[in-house]
Structure formats: C-alpha cells, structure tokens
Design a protein around this motif. Structure first.
Motif, short mmCIF file in Angstrom:
data_model
loop_
_atom_site.label_atom_id
_atom_site.label_comp_id
_atom_site.label_asym_id
_atom_site.label_seq_id
_atom_site.Cartn_x
_atom_site.Cartn_y
_atom_site.Cartn_z
N THR A 246 0.85 -1.18 0.00
CA THR A 246 0.00 0.00 0.00
C THR A 246 0.89 1.24 0.00
O THR A 246 1.67 1.43 0.92
N LEU A 247 0.80 2.01 -1.06
CA LEU A 247 1.48 3.30 -1.11
C LEU A 247 0.63 4.27 -0.30
O LEU A 247 -0.60 4.32 -0.46
N GLN A 248 1.27 5.03 0.58
CA GLN A 248 0.55 6.00 1.40
C GLN A 248 1.24 7.36 1.29
O GLN A 248 2.46 7.45 1.42
N PHE A 249 0.44 8.38 1.05
CA PHE A 249 0.96 9.73 0.88
C PHE A 249 0.25 10.67 1.84
O PHE A 249 -0.97 10.63 1.98
N GLN A 250 1.04 11.51 2.49
CA GLN A 250 0.48 12.58 3.30
C GLN A 250 0.90 13.90 2.67
O GLN A 250 2.08 14.11 2.39
N ILE A 251 -0.07 14.76 2.43
CA ILE A 251 0.20 16.02 1.76
C ILE A 251 0.32 17.12 2.81
O ILE A 251 -0.53 17.25 3.69
N ILE B 100 -0.09 19.53 7.93
CA ILE B 100 -0.89 18.50 7.25
C ILE B 100 -2.08 19.16 6.56
O ILE B 100 -2.84 19.90 7.18
N ALA B 101 -2.20 18.91 5.27
CA ALA B 101 -3.30 19.47 4.48
C ALA B 101 -4.55 18.63 4.68
O ALA B 101 -4.48 17.40 4.68
N SER B 102 -5.68 19.29 4.86
CA SER B 102 -6.96 18.58 4.98
C SER B 102 -7.39 18.12 3.60
O SER B 102 -7.42 18.90 2.65
N LEU B 103 -7.73 16.85 3.50
CA LEU B 103 -8.17 16.28 2.22
C LEU B 103 -9.66 15.95 2.25
O LEU B 103 -10.15 15.20 1.41
N ASN B 104 -10.37 16.50 3.21
CA ASN B 104 -11.82 16.27 3.30
C ASN B 104 -12.50 16.76 2.04
O ASN B 104 -12.27 17.88 1.60
#
Length: 107
Positions: free
Chosen positions: A28-33, A39-43
């Motif tokens: 599983t590739l996991q990315f946090q922006i 930490i950017a909200s990806l909602n």
C-alpha cells in the motif's frame, strides 16, 4: 518499504525518490500532503494515481483517502518491474482538478 507514509509538501519542490522491493507482496502506497509543513486537509477530495510502466504504459488507480492519508494498493505483479517508474497523483474537488504531484518509484 513496508507501508511507510510518503510525505509531500506542495510548497517545496524537493523530490525524493521512493524505493520498493521487487517481487514484494502487495504494498500500500501511502501519501500525506503538507502545505507549509502543516498537514493538508483532504476532506471532500478524491485522489487518483497514474503510474507509467515501461512495457504496459500508463495505469491509473483510484485511491482511498483516510484520515488525510492517500492510499493505493499495488499488487505484487505491479512490483515486478525493475525500473524507475514515474507517477502522478491527481487531487480533485468539486469535479475539478485541484493539484497534481509528480515523482518516481524505484522498483
């Protein structure tokens, strides 16, 4: 690399090459922006990743977003290439492309 989270800051242009072991199990590739080291909200966003394989061309994968982490499962047969694989993540919101990120995986 075993399910480590890859951090990408959209305000920096530093590219890190990510390495995965050939013939590994599914990964599983996991990315946090991040934006300005926060930490950017990806909602409300959707994510898709495009990988360009040497012989099979470009393959797209729909990603899951959980707790602001973008996740995509790569099957073992996609990790058998012993190459530098360019990838691009596309984030969309309200049916429009918000941003893209490009980098490489070494398999």
């Amino acid at each position: 690399m075993k399910n480590n989270i890859i951090t990408i800051d959209i305000e920096e242009s530093i590219l890190e090459v990510f390495k995965y072991k050939q013939y590994e199990k599914d990964e599983t590739l996991q990315f946090q922006i991040l934006k300005n080291k926060e930490i950017a909200s990806l909602n409300g966003y959707k994510a898709e990743i495009f990988l360009k394989f040497p012989k099979n061309g470009v393959k797209s994968f729909v990603c899951e977003i959980e707790e602001n982490i973008i996740k995509v499962l790569l099957k073992k047969d996609e990790l058998i290439k012993n190459k530098k694989i360019p990838f691009e993540i596309v984030l969309t919101g309200n049916e429009q492309i918000v941003t893209t990120f490009r980098n490489f995986l070494i398999i």
